[in-house]
Design a protein around this motif. Structure first.
Motif, PDB file in Angstrom:
ATOM      1  N   LEU A 308       5.786 -74.444  34.871  1.00 31.21           N
ATOM      2  CA  LEU A 308       5.174 -74.158  36.171  1.00 31.21           C
ATOM      3  C   LEU A 308       3.657 -74.051  36.032  1.00 31.21           C
ATOM      4  CD1 LEU A 308       5.290 -73.263  39.191  1.00 31.21           C
ATOM      5  CD2 LEU A 308       5.513 -70.918  38.344  1.00 31.21           C
ATOM      6  N   ILE A 309       3.207 -73.314  35.037  1.00 28.21           N
ATOM      7  CA  ILE A 309       1.768 -73.151  34.821  1.00 28.21           C
ATOM      8  C   ILE A 309       1.106 -74.517  34.615  1.00 28.21           C
ATOM      9  CG2 ILE A 309       0.007 -72.183  33.300  1.00 28.21           C
ATOM     10  CD1 ILE A 309       2.033 -69.920  32.663  1.00 28.21           C
ATOM     11  N   ALA A 310       1.720 -75.343  33.781  1.00 28.02           N
ATOM     12  CA  ALA A 310       1.152 -76.661  33.485  1.00 28.02           C
ATOM     13  C   ALA A 310       1.081 -77.545  34.725  1.00 28.02           C
ATOM     14  CB  ALA A 310       1.980 -77.331  32.391  1.00 28.02           C
ATOM     15  N   ARG A 311       2.043 -77.431  35.636  1.00 28.13           N
ATOM     16  CA  ARG A 311       2.039 -78.239  36.870  1.00 28.13           C
ATOM     17  C   ARG A 311       0.991 -77.761  37.863  1.00 28.13           C
ATOM     18  NH1 ARG A 311       7.657 -77.453  36.776  1.00 28.13           N
ATOM     19  NH2 ARG A 311       7.483 -76.049  38.563  1.00 28.13           N
ATOM     20  N   GLU A 312       0.818 -76.451  37.955  1.00 24.77           N
ATOM     21  CA  GLU A 312      -0.040 -75.889  38.984  1.00 24.77           C
ATOM     22  C   GLU A 312      -1.528 -76.095  38.716  1.00 24.77           C
ATOM     23  OE1 GLU A 312       1.261 -73.246  41.982  1.00 24.77           O
ATOM     24  OE2 GLU A 312       1.793 -75.354  41.764  1.00 24.77           O
ATOM     25  N   ILE A 313      -1.923 -76.166  37.465  1.00 24.12           N
ATOM     26  CA  ILE A 313      -3.350 -76.297  37.150  1.00 24.12           C
ATOM     27  C   ILE A 313      -3.962 -77.545  37.791  1.00 24.12           C
ATOM     28  CG2 ILE A 313      -5.021 -76.649  35.284  1.00 24.12           C
ATOM     29  CD1 ILE A 313      -3.279 -74.783  33.564  1.00 24.12           C
ATOM     30  N   PRO A 314      -3.406 -78.758  37.594  1.00 27.76           N
ATOM     31  CA  PRO A 314      -4.017 -79.943  38.223  1.00 27.76           C
ATOM     32  C   PRO A 314      -3.851 -79.963  39.742  1.00 27.76           C
ATOM     33  CG  PRO A 314      -1.978 -80.536  37.065  1.00 27.76           C
ATOM     34  CD  PRO A 314      -2.300 -79.123  36.691  1.00 27.76           C
ATOM     35  N   ARG A 315      -2.782 -79.359  40.235  1.00 27.67           N
ATOM     36  CA  ARG A 315      -2.568 -79.348  41.691  1.00 27.67           C
ATOM     37  C   ARG A 315      -3.703 -78.623  42.418  1.00 27.67           C
ATOM     38  NH1 ARG A 315       1.349 -75.545  45.161  1.00 27.67           N
ATOM     39  NH2 ARG A 315       1.002 -76.545  47.169  1.00 27.67           N
ATOM     40  N   TRP A 316      -4.065 -77.441  41.944  1.00 23.92           N
ATOM     41  CA  TRP A 316      -5.101 -76.663  42.620  1.00 23.92           C
ATOM     42  C   TRP A 316      -6.491 -77.147  42.263  1.00 23.92           C
ATOM     43  CZ3 TRP A 316      -3.714 -74.569  46.788  1.00 23.92           C
ATOM     44  CH2 TRP A 316      -2.383 -74.122  46.940  1.00 23.92           C
ATOM     45  N   ALA A 317      -6.616 -77.857  41.150  1.00 26.79           N
ATOM     46  CA  ALA A 317      -7.917 -78.416  40.791  1.00 26.79           C
ATOM     47  C   ALA A 317      -8.416 -79.373  41.881  1.00 26.79           C
ATOM     48  CB  ALA A 317      -7.823 -79.139  39.454  1.00 26.79           C
ATOM     49  N   LYS A 318      -7.495 -80.110  42.498  1.00 27.69           N
ATOM     50  CA  LYS A 318      -7.870 -81.049  43.558  1.00 27.69           C
ATOM     51  C   LYS A 318      -8.438 -80.321  44.776  1.00 27.69           C
ATOM     52  CE  LYS A 318      -4.318 -84.409  42.194  1.00 27.69           C
ATOM     53  NZ  LYS A 318      -3.054 -85.092  42.600  1.00 27.69           N
ATOM     54  N   VAL A 319      -7.799 -79.207  45.168  1.00 26.45           N
ATOM     55  CA  VAL A 319      -8.267 -78.429  46.322  1.00 26.45           C
ATOM     56  C   VAL A 319      -9.645 -77.835  46.023  1.00 26.45           C
ATOM     57  CG1 VAL A 319      -7.805 -76.392  47.757  1.00 26.45           C
ATOM     58  CG2 VAL A 319      -5.924 -77.906  47.078  1.00 26.45           C
ATOM     59  N   ILE A 320      -9.798 -77.317  44.824  1.00 22.83           N
ATOM     60  CA  ILE A 320     -11.051 -76.666  44.433  1.00 22.83           C
ATOM     61  C   ILE A 320     -12.197 -77.672  44.389  1.00 22.83           C
ATOM     62  CG2 ILE A 320     -12.184 -75.526  42.473  1.00 22.83           C
ATOM     63  CD1 ILE A 320      -9.324 -74.274  41.948  1.00 22.83           C
ATOM     64  N   GLN A 321     -11.943 -78.833  43.828  1.00 25.16           N
ATOM     65  CA  GLN A 321     -12.972 -79.864  43.739  1.00 25.16           C
ATOM     66  C   GLN A 321     -13.363 -80.358  45.131  1.00 25.16           C
ATOM     67  OE1 GLN A 321     -11.854 -83.271  41.422  1.00 25.16           O
ATOM     68  NE2 GLN A 321     -13.927 -84.087  41.317  1.00 25.16           N
ATOM     69  N   ARG A 322     -12.380 -80.586  45.960  1.00 23.94           N
ATOM     70  CA  ARG A 322     -12.655 -81.083  47.311  1.00 23.94           C
ATOM     71  C   ARG A 322     -13.441 -80.063  48.120  1.00 23.94           C
ATOM     72  NH1 ARG A 322      -7.961 -82.662  51.748  1.00 23.94           N
ATOM     73  NH2 ARG A 322      -9.365 -83.227  53.462  1.00 23.94           N
ATOM     74  N   GLY A 323     -13.129 -78.774  47.930  1.00 22.40           N
ATOM     75  CA  GLY A 323     -13.818 -77.719  48.680  1.00 22.40           C
ATOM     76  C   GLY A 323     -15.094 -77.229  48.037  1.00 22.40           C
ATOM     77  N   ASN A 324     -15.421 -77.786  46.863  1.00 26.74           N
ATOM     78  CA  ASN A 324     -16.613 -77.369  46.128  1.00 26.74           C
ATOM     79  C   ASN A 324     -16.641 -75.847  45.952  1.00 26.74           C
ATOM     80  OD1 ASN A 324     -19.020 -77.851  44.723  1.00 26.74           O
ATOM     81  ND2 ASN A 324     -20.272 -77.514  46.553  1.00 26.74           N
ATOM     82  N   VAL A 325     -15.504 -75.286  45.576  1.00 32.47           N
ATOM     83  CA  VAL A 325     -15.376 -73.837  45.421  1.00 32.47           C
ATOM     84  C   VAL A 325     -16.060 -73.407  44.138  1.00 32.47           C
ATOM     85  CG1 VAL A 325     -13.751 -71.939  45.102  1.00 32.47           C
ATOM     86  CG2 VAL A 325     -13.204 -73.794  46.691  1.00 32.47           C
ATOM     87  N   LYS A 326     -16.889 -72.368  44.251  1.00 35.43           N
ATOM     88  CA  LYS A 326     -17.601 -71.828  43.093  1.00 35.43           C
ATOM     89  C   LYS A 326     -17.225 -70.371  42.879  1.00 35.43           C
ATOM     90  CE  LYS A 326     -19.979 -75.647  42.666  1.00 35.43           C
ATOM     91  NZ  LYS A 326     -19.744 -76.587  41.542  1.00 35.43           N
ATOM     92  N   ALA A 327     -17.341 -69.920  41.644  1.00 34.47           N
ATOM     93  CA  ALA A 327     -17.076 -68.529  41.328  1.00 34.47           C
ATOM     94  C   ALA A 327     -18.285 -67.672  41.694  1.00 34.47           C
ATOM     95  CB  ALA A 327     -16.760 -68.388  39.844  1.00 34.47           C
ATOM     96  N   ASP A 328     -18.099 -66.352  41.615  1.00 32.50           N
ATOM     97  CA  ASP A 328     -19.220 -65.433  41.873  1.00 32.50           C
ATOM     98  C   ASP A 328     -20.326 -65.648  40.845  1.00 32.50           C
ATOM     99  OD1 ASP A 328     -18.116 -64.005  44.077  1.00 32.50           O
ATOM    100  OD2 ASP A 328     -16.766 -62.990  42.694  1.00 32.50           O
TER     101      ASP A 328
END
Length: 328
Positions: A308-328
């Motif tokens: 599950l962990i291995a599947r979820e990492i690339p899945r959410w990477a797409k959302v984060i990249q598209r939204g240009n999400v940055k950390a604090d």
């Protein structure tokens, strides 16, 4: 010289295997420290903390040991997770992992103090927790479609909160924004509790976070639920529609929680923890606690949790990249 090999029946094989597992289980339990630390890498009051304490209390009872809960927040769980990754793999330290810590953070933080795949030994998936989109009781939109319509009509005017930049609640709302085509500024807080508090107070319009931090306020009527993130409706909120059935088919953004240990934990201790955590999930106390919070127990194997962990990492990477999400 010939030797005759006695025939072993299927039942004898099953019994022998069970006996061997029981011996291994007993030996692993004997090697387990009398006091273990369960790290919750977030501040008190949020979903991870609520579930971690419920599991920790039950493990203490089942194993006859002391379980100390240690909240170690910071950087969306990265601080606490980094400390656990550096601990000795002796069973004395475990961590309540989370979708954010184990699947989202790799795409948020370029220099994590841990590797979610290499630094941990997955022990057991604990629960899936639907996120619930809520607004203050006085908010004019009374359903999901009206909320989206208002957000589209007034781009940038409505705000949403989360437990911090890069948190699961932040990413979930970003996912909703991308799917619905809306723009709403993000107001990050230090933890879920203050993020929810300002929605209660009306300072922020909405939050889309795990149900454990919201369910009591929903039941009191102070927060109005508009939609849930899971493919199916929540048993705890049967009248609240899913985002998928409200016009966005395929939308699925449940949070999930599971316990991990430092990498290198001996296999017998992994098996022991997996067995005891799964057992805890079927206990009336934990089942009741999770049901109250809207969490769905999800017992499984360490291998399935790792997948599950291995599947979820690339899945959410797409959302984060598209939204240009940055950390604090």
């Amino acid at each position: 010289m010939t030797f005759s090999v006695p025939r072993i029946t299927r039942r004898q094989l099953v019994l022998a295997t069970a006996a061997g597992l029981a011996v291994g289980h007993a030996q692993a339990q004997a090697s387990l420290p009398k006091t273990i630390k369960l790290v919750v890498p977030f501040p008190p009051g949020g979903s991870t903390d609520i579930l971690g304490r419920a599991i920790g209390a039950r493990l203490a009872t089942q194993l006859g040991i002391t379980v100390v809960i240690e909240n170690k927040g910071g950087a969306a769980g990265s601080v606490g997770a980094g400390e656990v990754a550096r601990m000795a793999p002796d069973g004395a330290t475990i961590m309540m992992g989370h979708i954010g810590t184990l699947a989202i953070n790799p795409s948020i933080y370029p220099k994590l103090p841990y590797d979610p795949i290499k630094s941990f030994a997955p022990l057991a998936l604990v629960a899936r927790v639907p996120n619930v989109l809520v607004v203050n009781e006085k908010f004019p939109a009374t359903d999901f479609k009206a909320f989206i319509a208002k957000a589209k009509a007034e781009p940038g005017r409505l705000n949403y909160s989360s437990g911090g930049n890069g948190s699961a609640a932040h990413i979930t709302f970003e996912y909703l924004k991308q799917e619905a085509g809306i723009f709403m500024p993000h107001i990050p807080y230090r933890g879920a509790a203050p993020a929810v508090s300002d929605v209660l107070g009306g300072q922020v319009e909405a939050i889309f976070t795990g149900s454990p931090a919201l369910i009591a306020h929903i039941r009191s009527g102070r927060l109005r639920p508009l939609a849930v993130s899971s493919p199916q409706r929540m048993p705890a909120l049967p009248d609240v529609p899913t985002v998928a059935e409200s016009g966005y088919p395929g939308f699925d953004a449940d949070q999930w929680y599971g316990i991990v240990a430092p990498a290198g934990l001996p296999a017998p201790l992994i098996a022991l923890y997996n067995s005891e955590i799964n057992k805890a999930l079927t206990s009336p106390e934990v089942a009741r606690a999770l049901a109250i919070e809207g969490a769905v127990p999800t017992p499984t194997t360490p291998q399935a949790f790792a997948q599950l962990i291995a599947r979820e990492i690339p899945r959410w990477a797409k959302v984060i990249q598209r939204g240009n999400v940055k950390a604090d």
